[in-house]
Enzyme design. Sequence first.
Site, mmCIF file in Angstrom:
data_model
loop_
_atom_site.group_PDB
_atom_site.id
_atom_site.type_symbol
_atom_site.label_atom_id
_atom_site.label_comp_id
_atom_site.label_asym_id
_atom_site.label_seq_id
_atom_site.Cartn_x
_atom_site.Cartn_y
_atom_site.Cartn_z
ATOM 1 N N SER A 154 -14.243 -12.987 -22.440
ATOM 2 C CA SER A 154 -13.568 -13.808 -21.309
ATOM 3 C C SER A 154 -13.866 -13.042 -20.077
ATOM 4 C CB SER A 154 -12.151 -14.000 -21.591
ATOM 5 O OG SER A 154 -11.624 -15.067 -20.695
ATOM 6 N N ASP A 247 -12.642 -25.155 -25.308
ATOM 7 C CA ASP A 247 -12.353 -24.390 -24.284
ATOM 8 C C ASP A 247 -13.131 -24.708 -23.031
ATOM 9 O OD1 ASP A 247 -12.432 -22.148 -22.642
ATOM 10 O OD2 ASP A 247 -13.086 -20.593 -24.220
ATOM 11 N N HIS A 277 -9.686 -21.500 -26.290
ATOM 12 C CA HIS A 277 -9.917 -20.021 -25.635
ATOM 13 C C HIS A 277 -8.692 -19.206 -25.912
ATOM 14 C CE1 HIS A 277 -12.032 -17.451 -22.333
ATOM 15 N NE2 HIS A 277 -10.906 -17.118 -22.364
#
Length: 304
Positions: A154, A247, A277
């Site tokens: 991320s 996501d 996500h």
Amino acid sequence: MRVEGLDPELVRHLGDVPALDLGDIAATRALVSEPAPTPAADGVVVTDVVAEVGGHSVGVRVTKPSQTAGRPLPIVVEMHGGGFVLGSASANDDTNRTMAAELPCIVVAVDYRLSPEFPYPAAIVDCVAAVRWAADSAERWGGEPGRIGVLGTSAGACLAACTALRLRDEGGPTLAMQALIEPALDDRADTPSMIHGADAVFWNSRNALLSWQHYLAGHTPDEYTTPSRRTDLSGLPPTYLTVNELDPLRDQGIDYARRLLAAGVHLELHCWPGAFHGFRMFDTDLTRRTRATDLAAIRRLMGT
């Protein structure tokens, strides 16, 4: 909350998904718990160290196999996720222990400074320093200085990508690979997945944009703040990149992968179906498959 197309196992976990709101940093930090520091675990040794290089200090957590075959091990420098505002070097202890034991390798998890208290470029400075420290001190830990890779998840994948770019531009060390897991790579919100991600599970478009605001803190985005704004992606290390179908960050990851390929970078790309996500927080068949695929790809790229 958008649930259409979600993996059936993940649907059953929706009630356990944390309700993050990066508009309130204090409340969000209180909501997200960190695993307790663990000095040792079966098959690995975990050591917290202050890494010092070039007059700069950063905390790192070193995880290595408790027994080796006597040969130098590759080193993976890991950068945790958390929207630039959450997390620590212990955030991914479980996966880092598994990686250290099964590759085998030495994992150096970076305790980089968090926004908004320490906005850009503090975290990148810390991550670059950690890689250089890992190279300088590799032999002390039984590592091979010529086989160092970066791994980020991320926001940590943004830092890993920025670190790879800076090392390319500033004389190394040369990286063996970069692994970018569900990466945040672009501060802009003009892709279809961002536009349609307002109701995404866990990490929606609003949180994604707020994370960049905390990170940039008024700094005008440019090619050094954001990997997707870089015009020259040539000469980067072999790359493993994953995105999730549901996501908001999906399209920026795919676009970065496309541009890496166009620049002649060796790349492996995966899009995990029915996944949001952060879905790896839950133990499902999909999570187990993705982690096995991650490990196999990193093993190939690191030459273990």
